[in-house]
Design an enzyme around this catalytic site. Structure first.
Site, PDB file in Angstrom:
ATOM      1  N   ASP A  93       0.863  -1.177   0.000  1.00  0.00           N
ATOM      2  CA  ASP A  93       0.000   0.000   0.000  1.00  0.00           C
ATOM      3  C   ASP A  93       0.903   1.232   0.000  1.00  0.00           C
ATOM      4  O   ASP A  93       2.135   1.120   0.030  1.00  0.00           O
ATOM      5  CB  ASP A  93      -0.966  -0.038   1.191  1.00  0.00           C
ATOM      6  CG  ASP A  93      -0.258  -0.034   2.530  1.00  0.00           C
ATOM      7  OD1 ASP A  93       0.977   0.116   2.567  1.00  0.00           O
ATOM      8  OD2 ASP A  93      -0.939  -0.187   3.555  1.00  0.00           O
ATOM      9  N   SER A  94       0.295   2.421  -0.031  1.00  0.00           N
ATOM     10  CA  SER A  94       1.086   3.646  -0.156  1.00  0.00           C
ATOM     11  C   SER A  94       1.505   4.194   1.201  1.00  0.00           C
ATOM     12  O   SER A  94       2.330   5.096   1.271  1.00  0.00           O
ATOM     13  CB  SER A  94       0.259   4.720  -0.855  1.00  0.00           C
ATOM     14  OG  SER A  94      -0.804   5.128   0.012  1.00  0.00           O
ATOM     15  N   GLY A  95       0.925   3.680   2.262  1.00  0.00           N
ATOM     16  CA  GLY A  95       1.209   4.202   3.588  1.00  0.00           C
ATOM     17  C   GLY A  95       0.170   5.203   4.062  1.00  0.00           C
ATOM     18  O   GLY A  95       0.036   5.434   5.265  1.00  0.00           O
ATOM     19  N   GLY A  96      -0.570   5.780   3.126  1.00  0.00           N
ATOM     20  CA  GLY A  96      -1.500   6.846   3.492  1.00  0.00           C
ATOM     21  C   GLY A  96      -2.566   6.412   4.487  1.00  0.00           C
ATOM     22  O   GLY A  96      -2.804   7.081   5.488  1.00  0.00           O
ATOM     23  N   PHE A  97      -3.169   5.268   4.224  1.00  0.00           N
ATOM     24  CA  PHE A  97      -4.261   4.810   5.087  1.00  0.00           C
ATOM     25  C   PHE A  97      -3.784   4.620   6.521  1.00  0.00           C
ATOM     26  O   PHE A  97      -4.451   5.026   7.471  1.00  0.00           O
ATOM     27  CB  PHE A  97      -4.837   3.496   4.534  1.00  0.00           C
ATOM     28  CG  PHE A  97      -5.976   2.956   5.351  1.00  0.00           C
ATOM     29  CD1 PHE A  97      -7.263   3.460   5.184  1.00  0.00           C
ATOM     30  CD2 PHE A  97      -5.777   1.957   6.282  1.00  0.00           C
ATOM     31  CE1 PHE A  97      -8.322   2.968   5.940  1.00  0.00           C
ATOM     32  CE2 PHE A  97      -6.825   1.460   7.042  1.00  0.00           C
ATOM     33  CZ  PHE A  97      -8.101   1.969   6.869  1.00  0.00           C
ATOM     34  N   ASP A 147      -3.157   8.155  -1.387  1.00  0.00           N
ATOM     35  CA  ASP A 147      -4.505   8.719  -1.417  1.00  0.00           C
ATOM     36  C   ASP A 147      -4.876   9.186  -0.018  1.00  0.00           C
ATOM     37  O   ASP A 147      -4.158   8.909   0.943  1.00  0.00           O
ATOM     38  CB  ASP A 147      -5.528   7.688  -1.933  1.00  0.00           C
ATOM     39  CG  ASP A 147      -5.614   6.464  -1.034  1.00  0.00           C
ATOM     40  OD1 ASP A 147      -4.685   6.232  -0.231  1.00  0.00           O
ATOM     41  OD2 ASP A 147      -6.598   5.715  -1.131  1.00  0.00           O
ATOM     42  N   GLN A 191     -11.762   6.895  -4.819  1.00  0.00           N
ATOM     43  CA  GLN A 191     -12.306   7.354  -3.547  1.00  0.00           C
ATOM     44  C   GLN A 191     -13.704   7.934  -3.798  1.00  0.00           C
ATOM     45  O   GLN A 191     -14.267   7.735  -4.872  1.00  0.00           O
ATOM     46  CB  GLN A 191     -11.360   8.376  -2.889  1.00  0.00           C
ATOM     47  CG  GLN A 191     -10.066   7.752  -2.350  1.00  0.00           C
ATOM     48  CD  GLN A 191     -10.295   6.848  -1.124  1.00  0.00           C
ATOM     49  OE1 GLN A 191     -11.405   6.732  -0.609  1.00  0.00           O
ATOM     50  NE2 GLN A 191      -9.228   6.162  -0.692  1.00  0.00           N
ATOM     51  N   GLY A 218     -11.305   3.291   0.691  1.00  0.00           N
ATOM     52  CA  GLY A 218     -12.238   4.049   1.524  1.00  0.00           C
ATOM     53  C   GLY A 218     -13.536   3.325   1.813  1.00  0.00           C
ATOM     54  O   GLY A 218     -14.529   3.945   2.188  1.00  0.00           O
ATOM     55  N   ASP A 268      -7.659  -7.836   0.251  1.00  0.00           N
ATOM     56  CA  ASP A 268      -6.729  -8.064   1.353  1.00  0.00           C
ATOM     57  C   ASP A 268      -7.468  -7.726   2.626  1.00  0.00           C
ATOM     58  O   ASP A 268      -8.363  -6.866   2.622  1.00  0.00           O
ATOM     59  CB  ASP A 268      -5.490  -7.158   1.265  1.00  0.00           C
ATOM     60  CG  ASP A 268      -5.780  -5.762   1.791  1.00  0.00           C
ATOM     61  OD1 ASP A 268      -6.394  -4.972   1.056  1.00  0.00           O
ATOM     62  OD2 ASP A 268      -5.425  -5.466   2.957  1.00  0.00           O
TER      63      ASP A 268
END
Lengths: 377, 377
Positions: A93-97, A147, A191, A218, A268
């Site tokens: 993942d991008s880390g954002g969440f 995101d 999103q 989201g 996932d």
């Protein structure tokens, strides 16, 4: 946008698709469930065991790995695959969440997200460009755009603002990825919260930018299942047929069955691993809580017909004992049981799509869950 | 006193013996190290993995199992072997030692030990007869007499009192075992603290009673290694050559090397498992503390020449990361590394005795430990 990545739809049944993602490190059979290996390990599982459950790909979390042991360190050690002894595909993942849910003093602006580590308080900037750089250092096969994910319920204006910001970050991520593609593919993330119009606008704009795969983000963040499914039904027709669709962070076995039926190809979730560590087994009879005293004298395995040794070779009485005694082997066995069940479920979905009998498979599967666990003799 | 149990000394080298215990569930190659499976599980290990390290037998703790899940329950479930999915021999202690170290409000009198569970405070009486009954219900292959173990240092009168009480309990255990032999063998336990005369008196009296095997108890309870080794040298000549000798709760790799050299045939200890859970690896280079930051960037495995996958297939950098991140896989891998090393060590001792080169083996092994871990390039 893609290095060596291809997706083929092999069969359809209603909105559901049987497919295959081909990448140099291996093929992913879809619909696919990706076990979560947050800190470069699927908790309580040896890598070869993860593979033996039927997993074609695992997920690792950029947020955790950028903090500890650090992306540059993993790169110097030969990349994430070698580091965690998993040779098959990895999605990051991008880390954002996770910044939003775990980090301290987080702040979002146009440039990116700014936060302090939950481990030692040190400050980090995670921009779209840095998110791509980190995923490149890790060397993951499928990478995700940065995101901003909004917890539901939320005001429409807030959802819309985050959706537009995520689109601008999608462009920046694509630019960064294409400048130096160190993974096989970068996915965009739809999103728009629980607002159908925003979801459609987000999906259309992402398709306009163009990605080899699209995630739906989201969701499963507090809304009822029917809202989640309605959003999938809204978004799926907007996404290109020939690109894989990944529903992030979902879900229960029922969520997976329903979402796959609506055209989702990848999933996932921490549910099988986290619940396994808390004494809950997912089975074809529905969930079984091994903490419950009714198992204390039950000599039967969880499922003698399972091809998972953990479900077949240990009595419920023993599993109950291990859970009560807080033994590591409880977590190990129940995680293995749960990951096996999730893989059995997605394999069943794939088989049913291939045979055009997904409706029957759904009915049979739900019947098994509804019948519940077989009571002891 | 023995059901189907035989021991043969196959070779000697000085005081050290290479031997073999034959029982219906399998043969135990001696000198043997028995991994500790306190609560019917060797913490963090699958049973087949324990076997793969080379273990012929495991130990389980009567005290823990009588409290949870209960001996009668395990008997109803088909016995301890089936319960924990381990088909090979099991040795159980009598519970006495752990009552002394773990239980609340414990009291010793002629009849037995009386205590309250550390789990829920409920009251238990553990008499010699009940200790044998419980071990019979568990169905362990080698069972131990109830004894009273005194922490050192202690006044001589206290050591002597406990030693004589243990002898009277030895007789009662033998009577109870013979009335209803549900294991293959009952071992007596030599007590007598750090007093050579008391040790000799205890051993002689036990031999008089007659057992198929003899344990040396009450050591590694706080005294220096040299005291322990002197007690072994004192006791071993008194014990019959043709009976196995078991040094309870010992020890470090060096303790095992030294005690085996002095004629000990069996060992058990929580060191490899407990230390593994705390980030310490036992290797032929000596102990390696994976918590240490010097491992953070080290791509080398712990020991590439090991036949243990955990020692060979994962970098020190990864193990360090797992330990720092408090991941279950750290405990799993390091426990496997340590149990493998203990089995490799005892296999090396056996091989050296067979070839009459134990002195050389000791020197080489100590040289490896002294040289220490290879520094990174």
């Amino acid at each position: 946008m893609s290095n060596s990545f291809s997706f083929r739809v092999l069969a359809s049944d209603g909105a559901a698709r049987l497919g295959e993602i081909a990448m140099p490190r291996g093929t992913i059979r879809t619909p696919a469930f990706m076990p979560v290996g947050t800190q470069a390990t699927v908790k309580g599982m040896y890598p070869d065991q993860v593979r033996a459950t039927g997993a074609d790909i695992v997920l690792a979390n950029t947020y955790h790995l950028m903090l500890r042991p650090g992306a540059e360190r993993i790169a110097n050690l030969g990349g994430l695959h070698r580091f965690m002894n998993w040779e098959r595909p990895i999605l990051t993942d991008s880390g954002g969440f996770q910044v939003m849910s775990l980090a301290n003093l987080r702040k979002v602006d146009e440039r990116g997200v700014h936060f302090r580590s939950h481990i030692d308080g040190s400050a980090y900037d995670l921009t779209p460009e840095r998110a791509i750089e980190i995923q490149g250092l890790l060397g993951s096969d499928i990478q995700m755009q940065l995101d901003e994910c909004v917890r539901l319920p939320a005001p429409r204006a807030e959802i819309e603002r985050a959706m537009h910001l995520s689109l601008r970050w999608a462009e920046r991520c694509k630019t960064a990825f294409e400048a130096n593609p160190r993974g096989q593919a970068l996915f965009g993330i739809v999103q728009g919260g629980d607002d159908p119009d925003l979801r459609i606008a987000s999906a259309q704009a992402l398709v306009e930018i163009g990605f080899p795969g699209y995630a739906v983000g989201g969701l499963a963040v507090g809304e009822p299942q029917e809202v989640m499914l309605r959003m999938i039904e809204t978004v799926a027709p907007v996404l290109p047929h020939e690109r894989p669709r990944y529903l992030m962070g979902v879900g229960t076995p029922d969520d997976i069955l329903e979402a796959a039926s609506r055209g989702i190809d990848m999933f996932d979730c921490v549910m099988p691993t986290r619940n396994g560590r808390h004494g809950l087994a997912f089975t074809r009879f529905g969930p079984i809580n091994l903490k419950n005293a009714r198992h204390a004298d039950d000599p039967r395995p969880l499922d003698e017909a399972s091809d998972c040794p953990a479900a077949r070779d240990y009595s419920r009485a023993y599993l109950h004992h291990l859970v009560k005694a807080n033994e590591m082997l409880a977590s190990m066995l129940l995680t293995a049981v749960n990951l096996s069940y999730y893989q059995t479920l997605t394999a069943g979905i794939r088989d049913a799509i291939a045979r055009g009998r997904l409706a029957d498979f759904r009915a049979e599967t739900r019947e098994g869950w509804a019948a519940g666990d077989i009571p002891p003799l």
